[in-house]
Design a protein around this motif. Structure first.
Motif, mmCIF file in Angstrom:
data_model
loop_
_atom_site.group_PDB
_atom_site.id
_atom_site.type_symbol
_atom_site.label_atom_id
_atom_site.label_comp_id
_atom_site.label_asym_id
_atom_site.label_seq_id
_atom_site.Cartn_x
_atom_site.Cartn_y
_atom_site.Cartn_z
ATOM 1 N N SER A 1 0.903 -1.078 0.022
ATOM 2 C CA SER A 1 0.039 0.009 -0.048
ATOM 3 C C SER A 1 0.843 1.446 -0.024
ATOM 4 C CB SER A 1 -0.979 0.048 1.272
ATOM 5 O OG SER A 1 -0.153 0.004 2.474
ATOM 6 N N THR A 2 0.292 2.188 -0.488
ATOM 7 C CA THR A 2 1.103 3.468 -0.168
ATOM 8 C C THR A 2 1.765 3.965 1.120
ATOM 9 O OG1 THR A 2 -0.396 4.353 -2.111
ATOM 10 C CG2 THR A 2 1.103 6.071 -0.888
ATOM 11 N N THR A 3 1.100 3.708 1.985
ATOM 12 C CA THR A 3 1.389 4.060 3.486
ATOM 13 C C THR A 3 2.486 3.332 3.585
ATOM 14 O OG1 THR A 3 -0.887 4.146 3.961
ATOM 15 C CG2 THR A 3 0.686 4.086 5.879
ATOM 16 N N LEU A 4 2.488 1.989 3.229
ATOM 17 C CA LEU A 4 3.873 1.163 3.641
ATOM 18 C C LEU A 4 4.882 1.396 2.868
ATOM 19 C CD1 LEU A 4 5.273 -1.489 5.101
ATOM 20 C CD2 LEU A 4 4.082 -2.968 3.663
ATOM 21 N N LYS A 5 4.688 1.584 1.632
ATOM 22 C CA LYS A 5 5.708 2.001 0.640
ATOM 23 C C LYS A 5 6.705 3.162 1.164
ATOM 24 C CE LYS A 5 7.004 3.374 -3.779
ATOM 25 N NZ LYS A 5 6.413 4.611 -4.596
ATOM 26 N N GLU A 6 5.853 4.182 1.351
ATOM 27 C CA GLU A 6 6.436 5.586 1.872
ATOM 28 C C GLU A 6 7.207 5.415 3.214
ATOM 29 O OE1 GLU A 6 3.405 8.178 2.160
ATOM 30 O OE2 GLU A 6 3.234 8.678 -0.213
ATOM 31 N N ALA A 7 6.735 4.540 4.163
ATOM 32 C CA ALA A 7 7.298 4.249 5.224
ATOM 33 C C ALA A 7 8.703 3.536 5.089
ATOM 34 C CB ALA A 7 6.526 3.405 6.335
ATOM 35 N N ILE A 8 8.429 2.332 4.142
ATOM 36 C CA ILE A 8 10.020 1.911 3.664
ATOM 37 C C ILE A 8 10.990 3.046 3.296
ATOM 38 C CG2 ILE A 8 10.929 0.135 2.291
ATOM 39 C CD1 ILE A 8 8.485 -1.349 2.145
ATOM 40 N N ALA B 1 7.567 -12.478 -5.384
ATOM 41 C CA ALA B 1 6.939 -11.447 -5.953
ATOM 42 C C ALA B 1 7.321 -9.984 -5.336
ATOM 43 C CB ALA B 1 5.443 -11.696 -6.079
ATOM 44 N N LEU B 2 7.214 -10.134 -4.022
ATOM 45 C CA LEU B 2 7.450 -8.893 -3.199
ATOM 46 C C LEU B 2 9.023 -8.376 -3.326
ATOM 47 C CD1 LEU B 2 6.827 -7.075 -0.818
ATOM 48 C CD2 LEU B 2 7.313 -8.605 0.787
ATOM 49 N N GLU B 3 9.854 -9.575 -3.349
ATOM 50 C CA GLU B 3 11.267 -9.245 -3.761
ATOM 51 C C GLU B 3 11.436 -8.420 -4.996
ATOM 52 O OE1 GLU B 3 13.810 -12.510 -4.384
ATOM 53 O OE2 GLU B 3 15.657 -11.436 -3.685
ATOM 54 N N LYS C 1 12.198 -3.062 -7.795
ATOM 55 C CA LYS C 1 11.561 -2.078 -8.497
ATOM 56 C C LYS C 1 11.377 -0.706 -8.153
ATOM 57 C CE LYS C 1 7.491 -2.042 -10.339
ATOM 58 N NZ LYS C 1 6.197 -2.957 -10.505
ATOM 59 N N PHE C 2 11.012 -0.619 -6.809
ATOM 60 C CA PHE C 2 10.463 0.460 -6.276
ATOM 61 C C PHE C 2 11.858 1.213 -5.506
ATOM 62 C CE2 PHE C 2 6.033 -1.312 -5.608
ATOM 63 C CZ PHE C 2 5.454 -0.484 -6.563
ATOM 64 N N PHE C 3 12.612 0.169 -5.016
ATOM 65 C CA PHE C 3 13.838 0.748 -4.343
ATOM 66 C C PHE C 3 15.331 0.142 -4.733
ATOM 67 C CE2 PHE C 3 10.322 0.114 -1.148
ATOM 68 C CZ PHE C 3 9.965 1.628 -1.074
ATOM 69 N N VAL D 1 18.401 -5.723 -0.900
ATOM 70 C CA VAL D 1 17.007 -6.479 -0.428
ATOM 71 C C VAL D 1 17.528 -7.933 -0.379
ATOM 72 C CG1 VAL D 1 14.757 -7.060 -1.083
ATOM 73 C CG2 VAL D 1 15.437 -4.936 -1.453
ATOM 74 N N VAL D 2 17.323 -8.463 0.649
ATOM 75 C CA VAL D 2 17.458 -9.918 0.858
ATOM 76 C C VAL D 2 16.108 -10.784 1.357
ATOM 77 C CG1 VAL D 2 18.810 -11.641 2.237
ATOM 78 C CG2 VAL D 2 20.047 -9.608 1.524
#
Ligand SMILES: [Zn+2]
Ligand SMILES: [Zn+2]
Length: 666
Positions: A339-346, A428-430, A435-437, A442-443
């Motif tokens: 979600s946007t909230t989680l992505k921004e927090a990361i 998929a998450l990896e 892609k986003f970061f 990332v491991v």
């Protein structure tokens, strides 16, 4: 002239009586070689008796062929423990004996301690700058020195339970006694071993699944002689043969890996530890941040001491937990996980140079391949479970029997080509994270990548050293680890655990969320936790997000009592399986009929029979019944009836397994 009562590692439940040869001296607890059904087998002398079995004369008995030991390898107390376990878990007694020994000692030939060829694992040495215990820790240690019954040590995540265990073990060692520390496999890292060895200032015996047989045997001998004084390890460390045991500690006592789920001896190592401690008249400590409701209930009733640690040892506060409602805030476009909230927090966390841990409650790229036109899901022809979609290499895979096929082009039912992988997985998450970061390290750590212990340990080590920005994974990342620089924990979808066909689903959800949230903000910097879910109003999510074990346990215990589930009853699962589909179904119904007739309107209840949720494994069809009883003795009685019935009336192609206090309902 006494006779020997011998347990033999086969599927039979009773003991066999043998004549004792004139010269060597047989004692209970020794290994013997005996003739059994035209073979020579290893057996264990459980007792001596002057009585012949009824209907037998002395010459009907066979004679012991050979003694394998000059002194008993099972102590008197260990023999009593074995008998108790065989009786309680309705298990063949010889199988229980077998579980208690290294495999080397079960062979007819050989038996000398061979020197292990591999060198010992390297354990990182452990340096702790200062060791200042909190008042709560000090009080807990004082209390443990005086306990007279099992103690439940309930401490919030990061409250320093391990340090309490170690201080307590030091006290035991001072009295010239030995100690066992049980931990789940996942927590048994080189860091932990290094820490235990340096704090106790001695070598310890280690039990884990990757240990070679020669090491297992060597440790066993050294413990028996008292040369090693502390055993740390998984389930079977419970049977460590110490001559003068002083305490058993069970860390993460709620962990379901303590329950043996395979074979014919389904024991729970925590419960067996309590029994061993009682027989040896020694202390037993159960530790957890999320105690099982069984243990918590016992503490509330006063059967256990209850010690509560409300503070983190570092003085850090518990992390702030927020629930993200996926019904309102959808996944960002093109994403199946964030979600946007989680992505921004990361993003913010990366910017600050702090670490993030992301938790996903399943493995593989996606759970299944679905036809978007007719809804058909591809499943395993042997096991009747969905095939898991894997990307690398591209395939559909069965996680029970390892059946695998390439990706089909057409739906087998409607010939549509609209096949789509559904669900989310760590791979998929990896991909999305990369892609986003793109600049972040990332491991991924899950069961697919972590089968190698060394790899798992390296990743955890790198994480601790700050060489990883984002660690993502399944249960493996959730438990016990101490990463001081993790300040953000994200749970991708909390709902997966809620929908398991299991009466403990709410408890499991509460436990896993509390555990994973506990990885955040353990040192100076405050931690934050974001949980994505479609059910933010569910009480186990609400309680986990407010660190409220008390309300959670109160509500869940109330439900259990209403439905008469454990800890308010005893459950046993009766599993029947056969390669003949109709035979096993028929057998399940006739067993049910027999038990119902036999019990009448008696208090125990029989649930089922039902096809097992995983209805076919490795070509065998599986049906199950659940027996619910008010107390242990009633349950035992009905299990005896079940065994008798199966022996007398069911075809031999149908196999019976009994799982007392079953944890896995699949
Ligand atoms: Zn279709
Ligand atoms: Zn399969």
């Amino acid at each position: 002239m006494p006779y020997a009562q011998v347990a033999i590692p086969t599927l039979v439940h009773q003991l066999f009586t043998y004549r004792i040869p004139s010269s060597p001296f047989v004692k209970p607890g020794m290994r013997l070689i005996v003739p059994f059904r035209k073979k020579k087998l290893i057996g264990f002398c459980m007792a001596l008796t002057a009585q012949l079995p009824s209907g037998f004369s002395e010459k009907d008995l066979k004679e012991i062929t050979e003694l394998k030991d000059t002194e008993p390898i099972f102590s008197e107390k260990m023999l009593r423990l074995i008998e108790w376990l065989a009786d309680y878990y309705a298990a063949p007694i010889g199988e229980v004996c077998r579980s208690a020994l290294p495999a080397r000692l079960l062979q007819i030939k050989a038996g000398n301690v061979a020197k292990p060829r591999l060198k010992e694992e390297e354990h990182s040495s452990f340096h702790q700058a200062s060791l200042k215990l909190t008042n709560q820790q000090l009080e807990a240690i004082e209390k443990l020195k005086t306990i007279s019954k099992p103690a439940l040590l309930h401490g919030v995540t990061g409250s320093g339970k391990t340090e309490i265990y170690l201080q307590f073990i030091l006290e035991i060692l001072k009295e010239n006694k030995q100690a066992i520390l049980l931990v789940p496999e996942i927590s048994l890292t080189p860091q932990l071993i290094g820490r235990v060895e340096s704090r106790l200032n001695q070598k310890i015996a280690i039990y884990h699944s990757g240990l070679s047989e020669s090491w297992r045997h060597l440790y066993w001998e050294k413990m028996r002689k008292g040369e090693l004084k502390v055993a740390v390890g998984t389930r079977s460390a419970l049977f460590a043969p110490f001559p003068n045991l002083g305490a058993i500690i069970v860390d993460e006592e709620h962990d379901s890996s303590y329950k043996q789920g395979e074979g014919t001896f389904h024991y729970h190592a925590r419960d067996a530890a309590i029994v061993r401690a009682k027989l040896e008249k020694i202390a037993v400590v159960l530790g957890s941040a999320t105690p099982s409701l069984e243990s918590f209930h016992n503490a509330k009733k006063g059967k256990y001491h209850y010690i509560y640690l409300s503070e983190r040892a570092t003085g850090a506060s518990l992390p702030e937990i927020s629930l993200i409602d996926l019904r309102k805030e959808k996944f960002i476009e093109g994403s199946q996980t964030l979600s946007t909230t989680l992505k921004e927090a990361i993003s913010e966390n990366l910017y600050r140079g702090e670490q993030t841990l992301l938790f996903l409650n399943r493995r593989g790229f996606a759970n299944f391949l679905i036809c978007q036109d007719c809804g058909e899901v591809f499943s395993c022809p042997n096991c009747a479970i969905s095939l898991t979609y894997h990307k690398n290499p591209v395939s559909l895979l069965c996680h029970y029997c390892d059946y695998r096929i390439g990706i089909p082009g057409l739906c087998t039912k409607c010939q549509s080509t609209a096949l789509k992988p559904l669900g989310q997985g760590t791979e998929a998450l990896e991909e999305e994270l990369q892609k986003f970061f793109p600049e972040a390290k990332v491991v991924r750590l899950d069961r697919d990548t972590s089968t190698k212990r060394e790899h798992r340990h390296k990743v955890l080590h790198d994480m601790k050293k700050g060489k990883v920005d984002i660690l993502l994974g399944t249960q493996i990342v959730a438990k016990g680890h101490d990463f001081p620089n993790v300040t953000l924990v994200g749970v991708i979808l909390a709902d997966t655990a809620l929908h398991l066909p299991d009466f403990r689903a709410a408890e499991r959800t509460f436990q896993i969320l509390t555990q994973v949230a506990g990885r955040s903000g353990r040192a100076e910097k405050p931690g934050k936790v974001l949980i994505q879910t479609f059910h933010p109003e569910h009480f186990s999510l609400v309680c986990a997000s407010t660190h409220n074990f008390e309300t959670f346990s109160e509500q869940e215990l109330k439900t259990r009592e209403e439905l008469s589930y454990p800890p308010f009853s005893r459950l046993a699962q009766i599993k029947l399986q056969s390669s003949h589909e109709n035979k096993v179904e028929e057998a399940a119904y006739s067993l049910k009929k027999y038990l119902t007739k036999y019990m009448g309107n008696n208090i125990p209840m029989i649930l089922g029979p039902a096809q097992a949720p995983i209805s076919k494994v490795r070509g065998k069809y599986r049906w199950q019944l659940l027996i619910k009883a008010q107390n242990v003795n009633l349950l035992k009685h009905h299990l005896k009836q079940t065994q008798e019935f199966v022996k007398k009336h069911l075809p031999s192609q149908v196999q019976l397994q009994i799982d007392v206090d079953c944890l896995n309902m699949m």
